[in-house]
Design a protein around this motif. Structure first.
Motif, PDB file in Angstrom:
ATOM      1  N   ASP A   2       0.788  -1.125  -0.130  1.00 16.11           N
ATOM      2  CA  ASP A   2       0.185  -0.013  -0.013  1.00 16.11           C
ATOM      3  C   ASP A   2       1.047   1.382  -0.003  1.00 16.11           C
ATOM      4  O   ASP A   2       0.581   2.184  -0.810  1.00 16.11           O
ATOM      5  N   LEU A   3       1.951   1.186   0.714  1.00 12.91           N
ATOM      6  CA  LEU A   3       2.821   2.237   0.712  1.00 12.91           C
ATOM      7  C   LEU A   3       3.456   2.617  -0.696  1.00 12.91           C
ATOM      8  O   LEU A   3       3.574   3.766  -1.054  1.00 12.91           O
ATOM      9  N   LEU A   4       3.616   1.446  -1.400  1.00 10.87           N
ATOM     10  CA  LEU A   4       4.250   1.922  -2.704  1.00 10.87           C
ATOM     11  C   LEU A   4       3.301   2.242  -3.638  1.00 10.87           C
ATOM     12  O   LEU A   4       3.501   3.134  -4.423  1.00 10.87           O
ATOM     13  N   LYS A   5       2.017   1.729  -3.444  1.00 10.81           N
ATOM     14  CA  LYS A   5       0.898   2.377  -4.349  1.00 10.81           C
ATOM     15  C   LYS A   5       0.806   3.860  -4.055  1.00 10.81           C
ATOM     16  O   LYS A   5       0.583   4.393  -5.158  1.00 10.81           O
ATOM     17  N   ILE A   6       0.973   4.237  -2.840  1.00  8.81           N
ATOM     18  CA  ILE A   6       0.724   5.666  -2.477  1.00  8.81           C
ATOM     19  C   ILE A   6       1.837   6.295  -3.113  1.00  8.81           C
ATOM     20  O   ILE A   6       1.665   7.631  -3.923  1.00  8.81           O
ATOM     21  N   ALA A   7       3.062   6.041  -3.025  1.00  9.21           N
ATOM     22  CA  ALA A   7       4.328   6.599  -3.335  1.00  9.21           C
ATOM     23  C   ALA A   7       4.093   6.724  -5.044  1.00  9.21           C
ATOM     24  O   ALA A   7       4.457   7.768  -5.657  1.00  9.21           O
ATOM     25  N   LEU A   8       3.786   5.702  -5.569  1.00  7.70           N
ATOM     26  CA  LEU A   8       3.640   5.761  -7.112  1.00  7.70           C
ATOM     27  C   LEU A   8       2.422   6.793  -7.637  1.00  7.70           C
ATOM     28  O   LEU A   8       2.680   7.312  -8.609  1.00  7.70           O
ATOM     29  N   LYS A   9       1.376   6.789  -6.983  1.00 13.34           N
ATOM     30  CA  LYS A   9       0.265   7.881  -7.133  1.00 13.34           C
ATOM     31  C   LYS A   9       0.660   9.129  -6.898  1.00 13.34           C
ATOM     32  O   LYS A   9       0.208  10.196  -7.774  1.00 13.34           O
ATOM     33  N   LEU A  10       1.866   9.522  -6.002  1.00 12.03           N
ATOM     34  CA  LEU A  10       2.274  10.862  -6.028  1.00 12.03           C
ATOM     35  C   LEU A  10       2.988  11.164  -7.126  1.00 12.03           C
ATOM     36  O   LEU A  10       3.231  12.339  -7.327  1.00 12.03           O
ATOM     37  N   GLY A  11       3.684  10.281  -7.833  1.00 11.14           N
ATOM     38  CA  GLY A  11       4.207  10.689  -9.091  1.00 11.14           C
ATOM     39  C   GLY A  11       5.597  11.376  -8.753  1.00 11.14           C
ATOM     40  O   GLY A  11       6.394  11.127  -7.905  1.00 11.14           O
ATOM     41  N   PRO A  12       5.833  12.582  -9.482  1.00  6.76           N
ATOM     42  CA  PRO A  12       7.029  13.194  -9.223  1.00  6.76           C
ATOM     43  C   PRO A  12       7.286  13.883  -8.068  1.00  6.76           C
ATOM     44  O   PRO A  12       8.046  14.501  -7.711  1.00  6.76           O
ATOM     45  N   ALA A  13       6.031  13.968  -7.412  1.00  4.16           N
ATOM     46  CA  ALA A  13       6.043  14.992  -6.158  1.00  4.16           C
ATOM     47  C   ALA A  13       6.801  13.809  -5.127  1.00  4.16           C
ATOM     48  O   ALA A  13       7.116  14.483  -4.190  1.00  4.16           O
ATOM     49  N   CYS A  14       6.589  12.666  -5.331  1.00  4.97           N
ATOM     50  CA  CYS A  14       7.407  11.728  -4.374  1.00  4.97           C
ATOM     51  C   CYS A  14       9.034  11.569  -4.851  1.00  4.97           C
ATOM     52  O   CYS A  14       9.443  11.308  -5.542  1.00  4.97           O
ATOM     53  N   PRO A  15       9.541  12.159  -3.403  1.00  5.79           N
ATOM     54  CA  PRO A  15      11.162  12.022  -3.650  1.00  5.79           C
ATOM     55  C   PRO A  15      11.599  10.424  -4.100  1.00  5.79           C
ATOM     56  O   PRO A  15      10.901   9.508  -3.554  1.00  5.79           O
ATOM     57  N   GLY A  16      12.564  10.468  -4.895  1.00  6.04           N
ATOM     58  CA  GLY A  16      12.881   9.239  -5.501  1.00  6.04           C
ATOM     59  C   GLY A  16      13.503   8.209  -4.320  1.00  6.04           C
ATOM     60  O   GLY A  16      13.354   6.896  -4.416  1.00  6.04           O
TER      61      GLY A  16
END
Length: 102
Positions: A2-16
């Motif tokens: 679930d955390l990965l799914k959220i990070a992916l949904k944040l797209g470029p706003a999520c720090p690498g």
């Protein structure tokens, strides 16, 4: 996952680095699931976790607890990113970014 799914949904706003940390956690959880499954993953370098035995169940529970501990700071970091995005969106939608007098 679930955390990965959220990070992916944040797209470029999520720090690498945060995205990678979420991916590594999801991968490690999946590896444990495969180790505890009826599939033989020893050929991939992973030992079996015999959840049908008391020792195997104890190992599984302990590792799940470790995953929960690893997830907590990631969850907080994702909340910080999401809160910052929502705050920025709120400022833009209220017109706070417009010059005075408009």
């Amino acid at each position: 996952m679930d955390l990965l799914k959220i990070a992916l949904k944040l797209g470029p706003a999520c720090p690498g680095e945060l995205l990678l940390d979420c991916f590594e956690l999801a991968r490690d959880i999946r590896v444990l699931d495969m180790q505890a499954s009826p599939y033989d993953v020893t050929g991939l370098g992973h030992a079996t976790v015999a959840i049908e035995t008391p020792a195997g169940r104890a190992e599984y529970v302990a590792r799940q607890r470790e995953f929960g501990e690893r997830a907590a700071p990631l969850r907080n970091r994702l909340l910080e990113v999401t809160s910052a995005l929502l705050a920025a969106a709120g400022e833009t939608s209220r017109g706070d970014d417009l010059p005075a007098g408009n």
